[in-house]
Design a protein around this motif. Structure first.
Motif, PDB file in Angstrom:
ATOM      1  N   LYS A 119      43.724  37.780  61.428  1.00 18.40           N
ATOM      2  CA  LYS A 119      43.101  38.857  62.217  1.00 18.40           C
ATOM      3  C   LYS A 119      42.278  39.780  61.317  1.00 18.40           C
ATOM      4  O   LYS A 119      41.279  40.347  61.755  1.00 18.40           O
ATOM      5  N   GLY A 120      42.743  39.958  60.076  1.00 17.04           N
ATOM      6  CA  GLY A 120      41.999  40.780  59.122  1.00 17.04           C
ATOM      7  C   GLY A 120      41.943  42.255  59.461  1.00 17.04           C
ATOM      8  O   GLY A 120      40.925  42.905  59.251  1.00 17.04           O
ATOM      9  N   VAL A 121      43.049  42.785  59.954  1.00 11.40           N
ATOM     10  CA  VAL A 121      43.113  44.208  60.307  1.00 11.40           C
ATOM     11  C   VAL A 121      44.005  44.927  59.301  1.00 11.40           C
ATOM     12  O   VAL A 121      45.114  44.484  59.013  1.00 11.40           O
ATOM     13  N   VAL A 122      43.499  46.041  58.780  1.00 13.57           N
ATOM     14  CA  VAL A 122      44.279  46.832  57.827  1.00 13.57           C
ATOM     15  C   VAL A 122      45.305  47.655  58.603  1.00 13.57           C
ATOM     16  O   VAL A 122      44.948  48.466  59.450  1.00 13.57           O
ATOM     17  N   THR A 123      46.573  47.403  58.320  1.00  9.51           N
ATOM     18  CA  THR A 123      47.675  48.131  58.950  1.00  9.51           C
ATOM     19  C   THR A 123      48.516  48.767  57.853  1.00  9.51           C
ATOM     20  O   THR A 123      48.315  48.504  56.660  1.00  9.51           O
ATOM     21  N   ASP A 124      49.472  49.579  58.240  1.00  8.76           N
ATOM     22  CA  ASP A 124      50.365  50.178  57.244  1.00  8.76           C
ATOM     23  C   ASP A 124      51.146  49.095  56.497  1.00  8.76           C
ATOM     24  O   ASP A 124      51.390  49.217  55.295  1.00  8.76           O
ATOM     25  N   ALA A 161      36.525  44.031  27.936  1.00  3.29           N
ATOM     26  CA  ALA A 161      35.570  44.303  29.011  1.00  3.29           C
ATOM     27  C   ALA A 161      36.082  43.727  30.334  1.00  3.29           C
ATOM     28  O   ALA A 161      36.029  44.389  31.378  1.00  3.29           O
ATOM     29  N   SER A 162      36.588  42.506  30.299  1.00  9.46           N
ATOM     30  CA  SER A 162      37.126  41.880  31.515  1.00  9.46           C
ATOM     31  C   SER A 162      38.289  42.677  32.079  1.00  9.46           C
ATOM     32  O   SER A 162      38.353  42.928  33.291  1.00  9.46           O
ATOM     33  N   LEU A 163      39.210  43.074  31.213  1.00  7.56           N
ATOM     34  CA  LEU A 163      40.370  43.843  31.682  1.00  7.56           C
ATOM     35  C   LEU A 163      39.943  45.152  32.329  1.00  7.56           C
ATOM     36  O   LEU A 163      40.459  45.533  33.382  1.00  7.56           O
ATOM     37  N   LEU A 164      38.998  45.845  31.714  1.00 12.54           N
ATOM     38  CA  LEU A 164      38.530  47.119  32.275  1.00 12.54           C
ATOM     39  C   LEU A 164      37.873  46.912  33.636  1.00 12.54           C
ATOM     40  O   LEU A 164      38.106  47.670  34.577  1.00 12.54           O
ATOM     41  N   LEU A 165      37.060  45.858  33.747  1.00 12.46           N
ATOM     42  CA  LEU A 165      36.371  45.599  35.011  1.00 12.46           C
ATOM     43  C   LEU A 165      37.347  45.185  36.106  1.00 12.46           C
ATOM     44  O   LEU A 165      37.229  45.624  37.259  1.00 12.46           O
ATOM     45  N   TYR A 166      38.332  44.359  35.764  1.00 10.15           N
ATOM     46  CA  TYR A 166      39.318  43.964  36.766  1.00 10.15           C
ATOM     47  C   TYR A 166      40.154  45.156  37.223  1.00 10.15           C
ATOM     48  O   TYR A 166      40.508  45.269  38.395  1.00 10.15           O
ATOM     49  N   ARG A 167      40.455  46.064  36.305  1.00 11.61           N
ATOM     50  CA  ARG A 167      41.173  47.288  36.687  1.00 11.61           C
ATOM     51  C   ARG A 167      40.335  48.098  37.666  1.00 11.61           C
ATOM     52  O   ARG A 167      40.853  48.660  38.627  1.00 11.61           O
ATOM     53  N   GLN A 168      39.028  48.150  37.421  1.00 10.67           N
ATOM     54  CA  GLN A 168      38.146  48.908  38.298  1.00 10.67           C
ATOM     55  C   GLN A 168      38.057  48.266  39.685  1.00 10.67           C
ATOM     56  O   GLN A 168      37.905  48.975  40.690  1.00 10.67           O
ATOM     57  N   ILE A 169      38.176  46.954  39.751  1.00 12.91           N
ATOM     58  CA  ILE A 169      38.188  46.286  41.061  1.00 12.91           C
ATOM     59  C   ILE A 169      39.415  46.729  41.852  1.00 12.91           C
ATOM     60  O   ILE A 169      39.330  46.994  43.054  1.00 12.91           O
ATOM     61  N   LEU A 170      40.556  46.840  41.175  1.00 13.45           N
ATOM     62  CA  LEU A 170      41.761  47.342  41.857  1.00 13.45           C
ATOM     63  C   LEU A 170      41.530  48.757  42.379  1.00 13.45           C
ATOM     64  O   LEU A 170      41.935  49.087  43.491  1.00 13.45           O
ATOM     65  N   ASP A 171      40.862  49.586  41.556  1.00 10.38           N
ATOM     66  CA  ASP A 171      40.549  50.952  41.993  1.00 10.38           C
ATOM     67  C   ASP A 171      39.674  50.929  43.247  1.00 10.38           C
ATOM     68  O   ASP A 171      39.856  51.746  44.150  1.00 10.38           O
ATOM     69  N   GLU A 172      38.724  49.994  43.283  1.00 13.02           N
ATOM     70  CA  GLU A 172      37.823  49.886  44.438  1.00 13.02           C
ATOM     71  C   GLU A 172      38.577  49.447  45.699  1.00 13.02           C
ATOM     72  O   GLU A 172      38.292  49.927  46.797  1.00 13.02           O
ATOM     73  N   ILE A 173      39.535  48.547  45.540  1.00 16.68           N
ATOM     74  CA  ILE A 173      40.350  48.136  46.698  1.00 16.68           C
ATOM     75  C   ILE A 173      41.079  49.351  47.257  1.00 16.68           C
ATOM     76  O   ILE A 173      41.118  49.560  48.474  1.00 16.68           O
ATOM     77  N   GLU A 174      41.631  50.162  46.380  1.00 19.00           N
ATOM     78  CA  GLU A 174      42.310  51.387  46.830  1.00 19.00           C
ATOM     79  C   GLU A 174      41.323  52.334  47.515  1.00 19.00           C
ATOM     80  O   GLU A 174      41.622  52.905  48.557  1.00 19.00           O
ATOM     81  N   ALA A 175      40.137  52.497  46.911  1.00 19.85           N
ATOM     82  CA  ALA A 175      39.125  53.392  47.477  1.00 19.85           C
ATOM     83  C   ALA A 175      38.669  52.911  48.856  1.00 19.85           C
ATOM     84  O   ALA A 175      38.303  53.727  49.707  1.00 19.85           O
ATOM     85  N   ASN A 176      38.719  51.594  49.087  1.00 19.72           N
ATOM     86  CA  ASN A 176      38.349  51.018  50.388  1.00 19.72           C
ATOM     87  C   ASN A 176      39.518  51.025  51.374  1.00 19.72           C
ATOM     88  O   ASN A 176      39.469  50.330  52.391  1.00 19.72           O
ATOM     89  N   TYR A 180      42.368  49.688  51.052  1.00 14.85           N
ATOM     90  CA  TYR A 180      43.010  48.361  51.042  1.00 14.85           C
ATOM     91  C   TYR A 180      42.359  47.380  52.009  1.00 14.85           C
ATOM     92  O   TYR A 180      42.967  46.380  52.370  1.00 14.85           O
ATOM     93  N   ASN A 181      41.126  47.675  52.407  1.00 14.73           N
ATOM     94  CA  ASN A 181      40.416  46.774  53.315  1.00 14.73           C
ATOM     95  C   ASN A 181      39.641  45.743  52.505  1.00 14.73           C
ATOM     96  O   ASN A 181      38.447  45.893  52.265  1.00 14.73           O
ATOM     97  N   ASN A 182      40.337  44.712  52.077  1.00 13.47           N
ATOM     98  CA  ASN A 182      39.644  43.613  51.407  1.00 13.47           C
ATOM     99  C   ASN A 182      39.412  42.463  52.375  1.00 13.47           C
ATOM    100  O   ASN A 182      39.131  41.350  51.971  1.00 13.47           O
ATOM    101  N   PHE A 183      39.515  42.765  53.675  1.00 19.13           N
ATOM    102  CA  PHE A 183      39.171  41.791  54.708  1.00 19.13           C
ATOM    103  C   PHE A 183      37.667  41.811  54.977  1.00 19.13           C
ATOM    104  O   PHE A 183      37.018  40.779  55.016  1.00 19.13           O
ATOM    105  N   THR A 184      37.141  43.020  55.181  1.00 18.13           N
ATOM    106  CA  THR A 184      35.728  43.131  55.544  1.00 18.13           C
ATOM    107  C   THR A 184      34.900  43.871  54.504  1.00 18.13           C
ATOM    108  O   THR A 184      33.679  43.892  54.599  1.00 18.13           O
ATOM    109  N   LYS A 185      35.550  44.484  53.518  1.00 16.22           N
ATOM    110  CA  LYS A 185      34.817  45.177  52.456  1.00 16.22           C
ATOM    111  C   LYS A 185      35.063  44.465  51.136  1.00 16.22           C
ATOM    112  O   LYS A 185      36.199  44.153  50.801  1.00 16.22           O
ATOM    113  N   ARG A 186      33.990  44.232  50.424  1.00 11.46           N
ATOM    114  CA  ARG A 186      34.107  43.578  49.127  1.00 11.46           C
ATOM    115  C   ARG A 186      34.316  44.647  48.056  1.00 11.46           C
ATOM    116  O   ARG A 186      33.541  45.599  47.969  1.00 11.46           O
ATOM    117  N   ALA A 187      35.367  44.493  47.272  1.00 14.19           N
ATOM    118  CA  ALA A 187      35.623  45.417  46.170  1.00 14.19           C
ATOM    119  C   ALA A 187      34.886  44.895  44.945  1.00 14.19           C
ATOM    120  O   ALA A 187      35.160  43.807  44.466  1.00 14.19           O
TER     121      ALA A 187
END
Length: 122
Positions: A26-31, A68-83, A85-92
């Protein structure tokens, strides 16, 4: 990916969070989804912390790209949080500016003494 009818997530942990394959499709962000993702992100950060200790033990010329890879992957996690947790329809993703800014930081970290040497100094 769920869009292709595949789920690459730990089934036992999905069940523990009260999520089913149908919920993922379904791709719906729930609690429940947020709680599940928070746990996954926490685990990923723990692995990154372990990896950081290991990076310092690599040969100097190998450290910079790994940092560099570790820093960028950490930032992707930050982006998922900023979104929210909507990694269904938003690309982090990390934008070009943030990627460029991470490079000097990664280079600086690549110059650090290995953990094993730092811990043995008195």
């Amino acid at each position: 990916s769920a869009r292709r009818g595949r789920i690459y997530l730990p089934q036992d942990e999905l069940a523990e969070a009260g999520l089913s394959d149908e919920d993922i499709f379904k791709g719906v962000v729930t609690d429940k989804w947020r709680k599940f993702m928070k746990r996954q992100i926490k685990r990923a950060r723990m692995f990154f912390e372990e990896a950081e200790r290991g990076v310092t033990e690599l040969r100097k010329e190998s450290r910079w790209p790994v940092w560099a890879s570790l820093l960028l992957y950490r930032q992707i996690l930050d982006e998922i949080e900023a979104n929210d947790y909507n990694n269904f329809t938003k690309r982090a993703y990390v934008g070009k500016a943030k990627k460029v800014l991470a490079l000097p930081v990664a280079y600086g970290r690549s110059l650090l003494l290995p953990y094993s040497l730092r811990n043995n100094q008195t």
